[in-house]
Write a protein that holds these residues in place. Sequence first.
Motif: not given
Length: 211
Positions: A159-184
């Motif tokens: 939500d903050r990125i959409e306001i301040r810098n919509p081109k900014c990407l979000i990356e997530v690191d830690g415990g990522v798998s096919d179990v939580n990828i849909k939620d991410l």
Amino acid sequence: MQVAPSILSADFGKLEAEVQAICAADCDLVHIDVMDGHFVPNLTLGPVVVKSVAKAATKPLDIHLMVQNNSFFVDLFAPFKPEFISFHIEEEKHANRLTQKIRNFGIRPAVVLNPHTGIECIDYLLEYIDMVLVMSVNPGFGGQKFIPNVLEKIKLLKDRIEIRNPKCLIEVDGGVSDVNIKDLREAGVDIVVAGSYVFSGDYRQRIASLK
């Protein structure tokens, strides 16, 4: 979804082959965890090893600094021309200056937030960076379990990125798998870092399952 396998989970006895294999398996970035034994209780890759990784990789590097004295480490790793260099906001007193230094090397600057770090601390930095890396485990070691309440943090950050810098990407690191990828994906994540999940199975199949 872009996928950046973390070579922290690779077999270092055949590191060149491992890097070539994940690139051939259609990863998007090669994630490199640089730890100094001070900011986090582990010691990993120096510039000699990263130089070899850069030679072997056919995909861009994504360098994640988990160090004290960020500026010094930026000077060490900038010659390898990674796509991103990310630094922890918890360890940087002069974030704007460091962000500009990274960009002056022709590299995209990114900021990292530990699981307990609030997103409000980068409110006035968002417009100057190209990515926020949200840690979903406490940094230092691979193979940790995903911290679920990070999902809410990602949504608020989006939500903050959409306001301040919509081109900014979000990356997530830690415990990522096919179990939580849909939620991410639904939370607004653009890039996932996956180490033990990718390297513990068929690389192409595991990477495809996250995309």
